[in-house]
Design a protein around this motif. Structure first.
Motif, PDB file in Angstrom:
ATOM      1  N   GLN A   1       0.783  -1.259  -0.138  1.00 39.38           N
ATOM      2  CA  GLN A   1      -0.048  -0.044   0.056  1.00 39.38           C
ATOM      3  C   GLN A   1       0.725   1.171   0.021  1.00 39.38           C
ATOM      4  O   GLN A   1       0.330   2.549  -0.456  1.00 39.38           O
ATOM      5  N   ASN A   2       2.051   1.413   0.406  1.00 42.24           N
ATOM      6  CA  ASN A   2       2.796   2.469   0.691  1.00 42.24           C
ATOM      7  C   ASN A   2       3.656   2.727  -0.518  1.00 42.24           C
ATOM      8  O   ASN A   2       4.894   3.011  -0.945  1.00 42.24           O
TER       9      ASN A   2
ATOM     10  N   GLN B   1      11.105  -5.213  -0.813  1.00 42.71           N
ATOM     11  CA  GLN B   1      10.117  -5.250   0.075  1.00 42.71           C
ATOM     12  C   GLN B   1      10.438  -5.632   1.605  1.00 42.71           C
ATOM     13  O   GLN B   1       9.679  -4.762   2.485  1.00 42.71           O
ATOM     14  N   ASP B   2      11.158  -6.489   1.790  1.00 41.85           N
ATOM     15  CA  ASP B   2      11.363  -6.927   3.074  1.00 41.85           C
ATOM     16  C   ASP B   2      12.341  -6.013   3.951  1.00 41.85           C
ATOM     17  O   ASP B   2      12.307  -5.980   5.304  1.00 41.85           O
ATOM     18  N   ASP B   3      13.485  -5.801   3.205  1.00 38.31           N
ATOM     19  CA  ASP B   3      14.610  -5.158   3.755  1.00 38.31           C
ATOM     20  C   ASP B   3      14.544  -3.739   3.831  1.00 38.31           C
ATOM     21  O   ASP B   3      14.851  -3.064   4.806  1.00 38.31           O
ATOM     22  N   LYS B   4      14.018  -3.091   2.726  1.00 38.96           N
ATOM     23  CA  LYS B   4      13.982  -1.827   2.513  1.00 38.96           C
ATOM     24  C   LYS B   4      12.423  -1.093   2.868  1.00 38.96           C
ATOM     25  O   LYS B   4      12.356   0.135   2.867  1.00 38.96           O
ATOM     26  N   HIS B   5      11.580  -2.039   2.908  1.00 37.83           N
ATOM     27  CA  HIS B   5      10.120  -1.794   3.073  1.00 37.83           C
ATOM     28  C   HIS B   5       9.734  -0.838   2.093  1.00 37.83           C
ATOM     29  O   HIS B   5       8.907   0.152   2.352  1.00 37.83           O
ATOM     30  N   TRP B   6       9.876  -1.311   0.829  1.00 37.33           N
ATOM     31  CA  TRP B   6       9.328  -0.474  -0.099  1.00 37.33           C
ATOM     32  C   TRP B   6       8.287  -1.254  -0.658  1.00 37.33           C
ATOM     33  O   TRP B   6       7.841  -2.438  -0.316  1.00 37.33           O
TER      34      TRP B   6
END
Length: 303
Positions: A140-141, A180-185
């Motif tokens: 969603q971000n 997605q998991d490390d950088k939270h993109w």
């Protein structure tokens, strides 16, 4: 019913079960046919049938042996189909006409695999869809892209020499997981990726602003293209990374095709094609790709 009629009946029944997508019954019929005395072409038909039946059940590992056996003695369209499906199971690519792709589509290991072959014309300039490399959902971000106005070229900075489709799919999925998991993109940062075989992968949807150029301002309206490979030596990361790879000729050809297509689609001027180092302090994407981009903007065709 004599033996010849019985064999022919089992072969026909196996084909009917394949048409109805019943892999288990199809295998049973083809194996019954193999118990009799068959001609070379009939053996090939039965083995090819068993291979296709395993593909219907999403079991390409078991299909490979039977497809290999089916090639020997097969003729005509069946031989062409068998070779193609065997190559897919082994992670290789073969040129294919739209007619061939249509015939083998029911047996492909996943629904998006048809799009994995350049020249099919089914997805425009894309070769490998998100469905084919099994991308995880967009989070969603994210922000909308707006009209694309520029293009930026990167390298993945990760060694990759294999030209197998299976390895490229793993690498693209691995990059998405890191982003997605490390950088939270929200997704993989790039909109398109190109593997050493020249296949163009669909990354983040173009409608969604990317995460590749450095910040929100530099990502705005900026389509990100990443070539898989390590095109700048990084000895501090270990001996494998110290080796500076070269973009393959097929990668560069696909980069040119993709860039031209995107520019034509979104009316992006040639002088709005950049490399990553023009937006931030980085050696990405390596000196060879920087030279390619300078020549592209100058209208100099590669040798």
């Amino acid at each position: 019913m004599d033996d010849a009629d019985r064999r022919e009946a089992y072969l026909r029944l196996g084909e009917l079960y394949l048409e109805n997508k019943n892999g288990m019954e199809a295998r049973r019929c083809f194996r019954q046919a193999l118990e009799g005395r068959l001609s070379t072409s009939e053996v090939a038909q039965a083995e090819y049938g068993i291979g296709r039946a395993y593909l219907l059940d999403s079991r390409p590992g078991l299909a490979t042996t039977h497809l290999t056996a089916g090639i020997h003695g097969a003729t005509g369209p069946g031989a062409e189909e068998c070779r193609y499906l065997l190559a897919v199971c082994e992670g290789e690519t073969l040129p294919a006409t739209p007619e061939l792709l249509q015939r083998v589509q029911p047996y492909l290991p996943d629904e998006g695999m048809v799009a994995a072959y350049a020249g099919s014309g089914m997805l425009g300039f894309l070769d490998v869809s998100r469905a084919s490399w099994r991308a995880k959902p967009l989070r969603q971000n994210h922000e909308p892209m707006g009209p694309p106005t520029r293009i930026t070229v990167h390298h993945s900075a990760e060694p990759l020499t294999s030209r197998k489709l299976s390895e490229s799919r793993k690498e693209v999925l691995r990059i998405q997981s890191i982003h997605q998991d490390d950088k939270h993109w929200a997704d993989i940062g790039y909109h398109f990726l190109i593997d050493p075989a020249g296949r163009i992968f669909e990354g983040r949807p173009v409608e969604i602003q990317g995460a590749h150029a450095g910040n929100k301002a530099t990502n705005r309206g900026n389509i990100g293209i990443c070539l898989l490979g390590n095109f700048k030596g990084q000895p501090d990361r270990g001996p494998e990374y110290a080796i500076e790879q070269k973009p393959t000729s097929t990668q560069l050809a696909s980069l040119g095709k993709l860039t031209n297509s995107l520019r034509a689609t979104y009316r992006i001027p040639k002088d709005q094609v950049f490399h990553h180092g023009e937006f931030r302090q980085t050696e990405c994407p390596g000196w060879r790709l920087r030279g390619w981009i300078r020549n592209y903007r100058a209208g100099i065709k590669p040798n």
